[in-house]
Structures are given as C-alpha cells and as structure tokens.
Design a protein around this motif. Structure first.
Motif, PDB file in Angstrom:
ATOM      1  N   PHE A 141       2.107   3.965  17.522  1.00 51.42           N
ATOM      2  CA  PHE A 141       2.338   4.900  17.144  1.00 51.42           C
ATOM      3  C   PHE A 141       1.306   6.362  17.970  1.00 51.42           C
ATOM      4  O   PHE A 141      -0.190   5.768  17.952  1.00 51.42           O
ATOM      5  CB  PHE A 141       2.898   5.538  16.051  1.00 51.42           C
ATOM      6  N   ARG A 142       1.504   7.681  18.049  1.00 48.72           N
ATOM      7  CA  ARG A 142       0.491   8.797  18.320  1.00 48.72           C
ATOM      8  C   ARG A 142       0.712  10.153  17.433  1.00 48.72           C
ATOM      9  O   ARG A 142       2.294  10.305  17.565  1.00 48.72           O
ATOM     10  CB  ARG A 142       0.396   9.111  19.584  1.00 48.72           C
ATOM     11  N   VAL A 143      -0.209  10.240  16.668  1.00 51.28           N
ATOM     12  CA  VAL A 143       0.096  11.288  16.020  1.00 51.28           C
ATOM     13  C   VAL A 143       0.082  12.603  16.854  1.00 51.28           C
ATOM     14  O   VAL A 143      -0.736  12.690  17.248  1.00 51.28           O
ATOM     15  CB  VAL A 143      -0.935  12.235  14.731  1.00 51.28           C
ATOM     16  N   ASN A 144       0.918  13.670  17.378  1.00 50.28           N
ATOM     17  CA  ASN A 144       0.740  15.024  18.365  1.00 50.28           C
ATOM     18  C   ASN A 144       0.758  16.641  17.578  1.00 50.28           C
ATOM     19  O   ASN A 144      -0.654  16.445  18.016  1.00 50.28           O
ATOM     20  CB  ASN A 144       2.320  14.955  18.446  1.00 50.28           C
ATOM     21  N   ARG A 145       0.757  16.121  16.629  1.00 48.92           N
ATOM     22  CA  ARG A 145       0.384  17.745  15.601  1.00 48.92           C
ATOM     23  C   ARG A 145       0.380  17.277  14.566  1.00 48.92           C
ATOM     24  O   ARG A 145       1.751  17.344  13.926  1.00 48.92           O
ATOM     25  CB  ARG A 145       0.075  18.954  16.458  1.00 48.92           C
ATOM     26  N   VAL A 146       0.012  18.127  13.776  1.00 46.83           N
ATOM     27  CA  VAL A 146       0.533  18.738  12.483  1.00 46.83           C
ATOM     28  C   VAL A 146      -0.248  19.199  12.005  1.00 46.83           C
ATOM     29  O   VAL A 146      -0.791  20.834  12.222  1.00 46.83           O
ATOM     30  CB  VAL A 146      -0.629  17.855  11.090  1.00 46.83           C
ATOM     31  N   GLY A 147       0.429  20.512  11.496  1.00 46.72           N
ATOM     32  CA  GLY A 147       0.879  22.444  11.483  1.00 46.72           C
ATOM     33  C   GLY A 147       2.287  23.265  11.321  1.00 46.72           C
ATOM     34  O   GLY A 147       2.772  22.076  11.356  1.00 46.72           O
ATOM     35  N   LYS A 148       1.398  24.334  11.077  1.00 46.48           N
ATOM     36  CA  LYS A 148       2.927  25.390  11.139  1.00 46.48           C
ATOM     37  C   LYS A 148       3.360  25.911  11.753  1.00 46.48           C
ATOM     38  O   LYS A 148       2.386  25.426  13.409  1.00 46.48           O
ATOM     39  CB  LYS A 148       2.128  26.575  10.451  1.00 46.48           C
ATOM     40  N   THR A 149       4.953  25.783  12.001  1.00 45.64           N
ATOM     41  CA  THR A 149       5.442  26.466  13.414  1.00 45.64           C
ATOM     42  C   THR A 149       5.312  27.653  13.724  1.00 45.64           C
ATOM     43  O   THR A 149       4.638  28.540  12.959  1.00 45.64           O
ATOM     44  CB  THR A 149       6.669  25.811  13.768  1.00 45.64           C
ATOM     45  N   ILE A 150       5.534  27.858  15.073  1.00 50.28           N
ATOM     46  CA  ILE A 150       4.978  29.490  15.481  1.00 50.28           C
ATOM     47  C   ILE A 150       5.528  30.061  14.600  1.00 50.28           C
ATOM     48  O   ILE A 150       4.958  31.386  14.765  1.00 50.28           O
ATOM     49  CB  ILE A 150       5.832  29.346  17.201  1.00 50.28           C
ATOM     50  N   TYR A 151       7.084  30.434  14.276  1.00 48.91           N
ATOM     51  CA  TYR A 151       7.045  30.994  13.115  1.00 48.91           C
ATOM     52  C   TYR A 151       6.310  30.899  11.505  1.00 48.91           C
ATOM     53  O   TYR A 151       7.092  31.708  10.931  1.00 48.91           O
ATOM     54  CB  TYR A 151       8.322  31.260  13.237  1.00 48.91           C
ATOM     55  N   GLY A 152       5.414  30.344  12.009  1.00 45.63           N
ATOM     56  CA  GLY A 152       5.065  30.133  10.735  1.00 45.63           C
ATOM     57  C   GLY A 152       5.976  29.734   9.078  1.00 45.63           C
ATOM     58  O   GLY A 152       5.120  30.076   7.767  1.00 45.63           O
ATOM     59  N   LEU A 153       7.206  28.797   9.296  1.00 44.81           N
ATOM     60  CA  LEU A 153       7.817  28.852   8.144  1.00 44.81           C
ATOM     61  C   LEU A 153       8.045  27.481   7.611  1.00 44.81           C
ATOM     62  O   LEU A 153       8.391  27.569   6.433  1.00 44.81           O
ATOM     63  CB  LEU A 153       9.426  29.037   8.612  1.00 44.81           C
ATOM     64  N   HIS A 154       7.578  26.748   7.627  1.00 45.16           N
ATOM     65  CA  HIS A 154       6.888  25.005   7.120  1.00 45.16           C
ATOM     66  C   HIS A 154       5.802  24.642   8.678  1.00 45.16           C
ATOM     67  O   HIS A 154       5.700  24.583   9.464  1.00 45.16           O
ATOM     68  CB  HIS A 154       8.121  24.593   7.515  1.00 45.16           C
ATOM     69  N   THR A 155       5.710  23.786   7.387  1.00 46.27           N
ATOM     70  CA  THR A 155       4.368  22.264   8.095  1.00 46.27           C
ATOM     71  C   THR A 155       4.751  21.178   9.018  1.00 46.27           C
ATOM     72  O   THR A 155       5.770  21.058   7.810  1.00 46.27           O
ATOM     73  CB  THR A 155       3.445  22.583   7.110  1.00 46.27           C
TER      74      THR A 155
END
Length: 208
Positions: free
Chosen positions: A138-152
């Motif tokens: 597997f590959r980790v694409n991204r860990v972070g907030k959505t563009i609305y900042g509602l959830h991680t």
C-alpha cells in the motif's frame, strides 16, 4: 524539590510523548472508499467490478508503523459488474457465494514500512468461509484536514492479486480467469470526528 513534586513534573513532561506514540484510530469512510477488481473474460477482455467496504477501522502511527493495524468488512452482496444478471452470477454459489457468507473480512497481523510512503500489510482474508494469509502492498497518499477543515482524513492506495481458486471459486475456468486483480482506494476519518454524510455543504461545493 520534594519527590512528589518531581514526579508530577516528570509525568507532565512525558505525557505528550506517550500520547504521540499511540497509533491514531480512523474509521473507514464507505462513501470515499472503493474496492475495484477485474478478471479476464475468455481472453477477450477484462471484466471490472466493484465492492463496498461497509465497516472498518485503521490504526495508523506515522512515526511507528509497527503499531498500525487494519480491520475491514466487505459486503459481497454489493458487487456491481454493470449488469444485474452478471451481478447475480458473481454473487452466486459458484463464485462469491454471498447467500451463504454475506461478507468478507480482512484483518492485519502486522504492518511493515518500506519507505516514507509505502508499506505492506501482512494479514488474513476470510472469504467464502476460507481464511488465508494475504499481504497487501500500500501507499500512504495523505493524512490531513479536508478542504473544509471538518475532519482529519488518512488516505491510502493499494493493489493486490488474488487466486480465486484458493478460496474455493473453481468454476468457469474456461471463461473466467483465476487471478483477480484488486485495487483499493481508501479514506478513513479520525475517530471522534464527523463523517462526510453529516457535513452541510452547498449544492455547488467542490468534492471533498
């Protein structure tokens, strides 16, 4: 300094370190998670299908992948081959046998880190009542907030090949290939945060 005061200060100092060392829990988001597979059809082409992950938890520690884990459930009755009759055939007793065992289940034994963004999940897949080891790169694409900042969100991509006959799907060998290629695109939401289905967005809002 009194021993009690020293111990209190020491505890306050190490608490953030201990917390950061724990793997964070993420719940797989079925809306933004795709399981796509394809298999050879009589040498003419490769037929594509899709399945839904209905429930699952990913524990992921960016700093120590050995503390990470996966537990996911796939609904076999959700199979979509693009044709209702073909769906029934694939769900039937000779192939997925969804009438007897509605779900497939994957659970990890360990997670191996290969480099900063890639690794291998070592685990077991239970399908049609048969449990076998299955390692998934597997590959980790991204860990972070959505563009609305509602959830991680933690996003992963994976690909694996499965020999269907090892799980008892031995029929139709002259028309359906035995090796099934599987792609997984997974988004998982950090525990305690809202899922996209509860987010309030305007109709013309961009996709998350």
């Amino acid at each position: 300094m009194r021993p009690a005061g020293f111990l209190l200060l020491f505890g306050m100092a190490v608490a953030p370190v201990a917390a950061s060392a724990e793997a964070l829990s993420y719940h797989i988001d079925p809306v933004h998670t795709q399981v796509v597979f394809n298999v050879e059809h009589n040498g003419f082409s490769r037929s594509f299908g899709r399945l839904r992950v209905t429930d699952g938890t990913i524990r992921f520690d960016r700093d120590d992948w050995s503390k990470s884990s996966v537990d996911a459930t796939i609904d076999l009755t959700s199979v979509d081959m693009g044709d209702a009759d073909w769906d029934k055939v694939v769900q039937g007793r000779d192939l997925l046998d969804a009438g007897r065992a509605r779900t497939a289940h994957y659970v990890s034994d360990s997670v191996e880190k290969k480099n900063d963004d890639e690794g291998i999940v070592h685990g077991k897949l239970t399908l049609r009542g048969v449990t076998l080891p299955l390692d998934i790169p597997f590959r980790v694409n991204r860990v972070g907030k959505t563009i609305y900042g509602l959830h991680t969100v933690a996003g992963f991509s994976a690909q694996v090949s499965i020999d269907r006959t090892t799980y008892g799907m031995t029929s139709n060998r002259n028309s359906i290939g035995t090796n099934v290629s599987v792609w997984l695109e997974i988004e998982a939401i950090r525990g305690g945060e809202r899922t996209p289905s509860t987010d309030k967005e305007t109709p013309d809002a961009p996709a998350q």
